[in-house]
Design an enzyme around this catalytic site. Structure first.
Site, mmCIF file in Angstrom:
data_model
loop_
_atom_site.group_PDB
_atom_site.id
_atom_site.type_symbol
_atom_site.label_atom_id
_atom_site.label_comp_id
_atom_site.label_asym_id
_atom_site.label_seq_id
_atom_site.Cartn_x
_atom_site.Cartn_y
_atom_site.Cartn_z
ATOM 1 N N ASN A 1 -5.107 2.570 -12.933
ATOM 2 C CA ASN A 1 -4.146 1.598 -12.397
ATOM 3 C C ASN A 1 -2.746 2.175 -12.507
ATOM 4 O O ASN A 1 -2.462 2.958 -13.415
ATOM 5 C CB ASN A 1 -4.211 0.295 -13.219
ATOM 6 C CG ASN A 1 -3.247 -0.760 -12.703
ATOM 7 O OD1 ASN A 1 -3.079 -0.938 -11.492
ATOM 8 N ND2 ASN A 1 -2.591 -1.475 -13.603
ATOM 9 N N GLY B 1 0.793 -1.234 0.000
ATOM 10 C CA GLY B 1 0.000 0.000 0.000
ATOM 11 C C GLY B 1 0.819 1.274 0.000
ATOM 12 O O GLY B 1 0.321 2.337 0.359
ATOM 13 N N SER B 2 2.080 1.203 -0.456
ATOM 14 C CA SER B 2 2.880 2.426 -0.448
ATOM 15 C C SER B 2 2.314 3.453 -1.435
ATOM 16 O O SER B 2 2.424 4.659 -1.209
ATOM 17 C CB SER B 2 4.360 2.133 -0.743
ATOM 18 O OG SER B 2 4.525 1.705 -2.068
ATOM 19 N N ASN B 3 1.691 2.990 -2.519
ATOM 20 C CA ASN B 3 1.073 3.947 -3.442
ATOM 21 C C ASN B 3 -0.160 4.604 -2.834
ATOM 22 O O ASN B 3 -0.396 5.793 -3.035
ATOM 23 C CB ASN B 3 0.728 3.261 -4.769
ATOM 24 C CG ASN B 3 1.938 3.193 -5.685
ATOM 25 O OD1 ASN B 3 2.377 4.208 -6.209
ATOM 26 N ND2 ASN B 3 2.492 2.002 -5.841
ATOM 27 N N HIS C 1 1.128 0.800 -13.015
ATOM 28 C CA HIS C 1 1.853 -0.420 -13.385
ATOM 29 C C HIS C 1 3.352 -0.109 -13.434
ATOM 30 O O HIS C 1 3.754 0.919 -13.988
ATOM 31 C CB HIS C 1 1.359 -0.925 -14.748
ATOM 32 C CG HIS C 1 1.990 -2.218 -15.130
ATOM 33 N ND1 HIS C 1 1.621 -3.426 -14.560
ATOM 34 C CD2 HIS C 1 3.013 -2.500 -15.985
ATOM 35 C CE1 HIS C 1 2.376 -4.385 -15.062
ATOM 36 N NE2 HIS C 1 3.226 -3.848 -15.922
HETATM 37 C C1 GAR Z 1 3.626 -1.301 -7.281
HETATM 38 O O1 GAR Z 1 4.946 -1.277 -7.762
HETATM 39 C C2 GAR Z 1 2.648 -1.368 -8.427
HETATM 40 O O2 GAR Z 1 3.063 -0.665 -9.556
HETATM 41 C C3 GAR Z 1 2.623 -2.846 -8.702
HETATM 42 O O3 GAR Z 1 2.626 -3.434 -7.422
HETATM 43 C C4 GAR Z 1 3.341 -2.593 -6.531
HETATM 44 C C5 GAR Z 1 2.459 -2.358 -5.307
HETATM 45 O O4 GAR Z 1 3.147 -1.661 -4.325
HETATM 46 N N1 GAR Z 1 1.450 -3.188 -9.435
HETATM 47 C C6 GAR Z 1 1.423 -4.152 -10.348
HETATM 48 O O5 GAR Z 1 2.371 -4.859 -10.607
HETATM 49 C C7 GAR Z 1 0.070 -4.318 -11.035
HETATM 50 N N2 GAR Z 1 0.184 -5.110 -12.218
HETATM 51 P P1 GAR Z 1 2.358 -0.947 -3.132
HETATM 52 O O6 GAR Z 1 1.400 -1.986 -2.561
HETATM 53 O O7 GAR Z 1 3.450 -0.611 -2.154
HETATM 54 O O8 GAR Z 1 1.648 0.252 -3.672
#
Ligand code: GAR
Length: 199
Positions: free
Chosen positions: A110, A13-15, A112
């Site tokens: 999204n 969930g850092s995003n 990516h």
């Molecule tokens: C992020 O790097 C995102 O771009 C990727 O998962 C990670 C989640 O990090 N998403 C994908 O690969 C989707 N196809 P987060 O949970 O720390 O936000």
């Protein structure tokens, strides 16, 4: 008026945190109204609860990777009831299909971790290292029924260094993601405001 966001994530969930930080820093006029995860242990749920945001687990009816239609219908309703106007996938690892897309037409985004159309799918940063490319990055795009195929909103590039492992590259990409996602949401919200002022 602050746009109401629904967030779907499967991991750390850092995003989502970056979106929340941008809201708190008044760089993004938005409110996160509901966070949903298909993974009951995902840290994204804890981050949301710490910030007093409603956070719930999606019941995927025992499917490990599939996102059953029944579950998508259910969360579409939950998100509507929470007042969500824009849905942001933030590390969500299941494919979204019609029930959710039809409920929020052109309103599912999204992030990516690649320069799409390169390296769709899982562990894109590892795909980039294995392919030996010199440049990688991240993309925010509208979600359609394909895998990482919808119209691109914004991209950020990072170099791939000879000494990079999948992990060091992912860390560099994530730093860019945390800037790119709030900026891209701002860009999209501005288009809604322009459209509504013309109506
Ligand atoms: C992020 O790097 C995102 O771009 C990727 O998962 C990670 C989640 O990090 N998403 C994908 O690969 C989707 N196809 P987060 O949970 O720390 O936000």
């Amino acid at each position: 008026m602050a746009i109401k966001l629904g967030i779907l994530g499967s991991g750390s969930g850092s995003n989502m945190q970056a979106i929340l930080d941008a809201i708190e820093a008044t760089q993004l006029d938005a409110e996160i109204v509901l966070v949903l995860s298909d993974n009951p242990d995902a840290y994204i749920l804890e981050r949301a609860r710490k910030a007093n945001i409603p956070a719930e687990v999606i019941d995927c009816h025992g499917f490990r990777t599939k996102f059953p239609e029944k579950a998508q219908l259910h969360i579409a309703q939950q998100l509507k009831e929470a007042g969500a106007e824009l849905i942001c996938l933030a590390g969500f690892m299941r494919l979204i299909k019609q029930p959710l897309l039809d409920t929020f037409p052109d309103r599912v985004l999204n992030i990516h971790p690649s320069l799409l159309p390169a390296f769709p799918g899982l562990r894109a940063w590892e795909q980039a290292v294995n392919a030996g490319v010199s440049e990688a990055g991240c993309t925010v795009h509208f979600v359609d029924a394909g895998m990482d195929t919808g119209p691109i909103i914004a991209q950020a590039k990072v170099p791939v260094r000879p000494e990079d492992t999948a992990e060091t590259l992912h860390a560099r990409i994530q730093k860019e993601e945390h800037q790119l996602y709030p900026d891209a949401i701002n860009k999209i919200v501005a288009t809604y405001e322009t459209t509504s002022s013309q109506e």
